[in-house]
Write an enzyme that holds these catalytic residues in place. Structure first.
Site, PDB file in Angstrom:
ATOM      1  N   LYS A 131       0.808  -1.191   0.016  1.00 25.29           N
ATOM      2  CA  LYS A 131       0.040  -0.029   0.267  1.00 25.29           C
ATOM      3  C   LYS A 131       0.961   1.183  -0.010  1.00 25.29           C
ATOM      4  CE  LYS A 131      -4.465  -1.643   1.568  1.00 25.29           C
ATOM      5  NZ  LYS A 131      -5.671  -1.564   2.746  1.00 25.29           N
TER       6      LYS A 131
ATOM      7  N   ARG B 139      -3.766  -9.904   4.839  1.00 28.57           N
ATOM      8  CA  ARG B 139      -4.104 -10.079   3.515  1.00 28.57           C
ATOM      9  C   ARG B 139      -3.002  -9.475   2.699  1.00 28.57           C
ATOM     10  NH1 ARG B 139      -6.387  -6.534  -0.312  1.00 28.57           N
ATOM     11  NH2 ARG B 139      -7.953  -7.236  -1.639  1.00 28.57           N
TER      12      ARG B 139
END
Length: 268
Positions: free
Chosen positions: A214, A248
């Site tokens: 991210k 995740r």
């Protein structure tokens, strides 16, 4: 927690949710797994590398993404979920915030709903999840990063997601929460979220951390999305240390090794 036909020992272990984006525009792997054969090979590889759940997404939710129709999203995920179910014995998560897409996914065999809006976007989602008896991952999210007291507000807003689920009849043992790194937060807030994620235990539900590749990692290390593995591994190690139940990730093999090493050290 039971997800699909598998029991997860959330008090003593941490599990990997492997990401399968069947989208042309996801921020780090858009277009790589659109072809069915490529998608299934990737699933096979992730399972061999240690994935415990496969998270299928049909719409990119990266910053600035363009929302697609529910019909198009459902058409992307349905055949992939059916194919995974027919070939592999692994729980499947559907990454969507739209109830019509979720219903198609559940009918195709999905076992878990991963909703980036924590049931706040679509009022039909929580009753649908209760009807199908699936597990739910409720992520913290909001349109603007505006808070009076950041962490207290974030916990309160996530509790609201849990309340929506429970009011609809979702069982306690079907709920997990996600702090929502990268959603409705500034760069500094994302770092604070990761550093103090043990506070999410105050809600009383298993925690899923989703930080893989991210922007908070890219901004910190000044790296593009395809070079953020090491940064992701640091957050995964912290997830183990802080008692998270799931991570995740895109890079299953590397994260599995980091988890196993961390667990080995923490036993002493």
């Amino acid at each position: 927690m039971k997800i699909g036909n598998r029991e997860f020992d959330l008090k003593n272990d941490i599990y990997i949710m492997g990401i399968l984006n069947v989208t042309p525009d996801s921020f780090s792997d858009g277009g790589k797994w659109n072809d069915m054969d490529a998608a299934l090979k990737h699933v096979e590889d992730m399972i061999e590398e240690g994935a415990d759940i496969i998270d299928v997404g049909g719409e990119s939710t990266r910053p600035g993404h363009i929302q697609i129709t529910e019909e198009e999203e459902a058409a992307r995920v349905k055949p992939v979920i059916e194919a995974i179910k027919s070939r592999f014995d692994i729980p499947i998560s559907i990454d969507t915030y739209k109830s019509s897409v979720a219903k198609v996914a559940f009918d195709a065999g999905a076992d878990l709903i991963n909703d980036i809006w924590g049931f706040k976007y679509d009022e039909k989602m929580a009753p649908l999840a209760a009807e199908y008896g699936v597990a739910c991952c409720l992520m913290h999210n909001k349109n603007e990063a505006v808070y009076e007291n950041f962490y207290d507000d974030m916990l309160k807003e996530t509790q609201e997601c849990v309340d929506i689920a429970k009011a609809a009849g979702v069982a306690d043992d079907k709920i997990m929460v996600d702090p929502g790194v990268g959603f409705g937060k500034t760069y500094e807030m994302n770092l604070e979220t990761i550093n103090h994620m043990e506070r999410f235990h105050e809600l009383g539900y298993p925690i899923l951390l989703g930080t893989s590749r991210k922007s908070v990692i890219g901004l910190t290390l000044d790296l593009p999305a395809d070079q953020r593995v090491e940064g992701t591994l640091v957050t995964t190690v912290m997830a183990v240390q802080k008692g998270c139940s799931f991570v995740r990730v895109h890079d299953v093999k590397e994260n599995k090794r980091a988890i196993d090493m961390t667990k080995a050290i923490l036993r002493f």
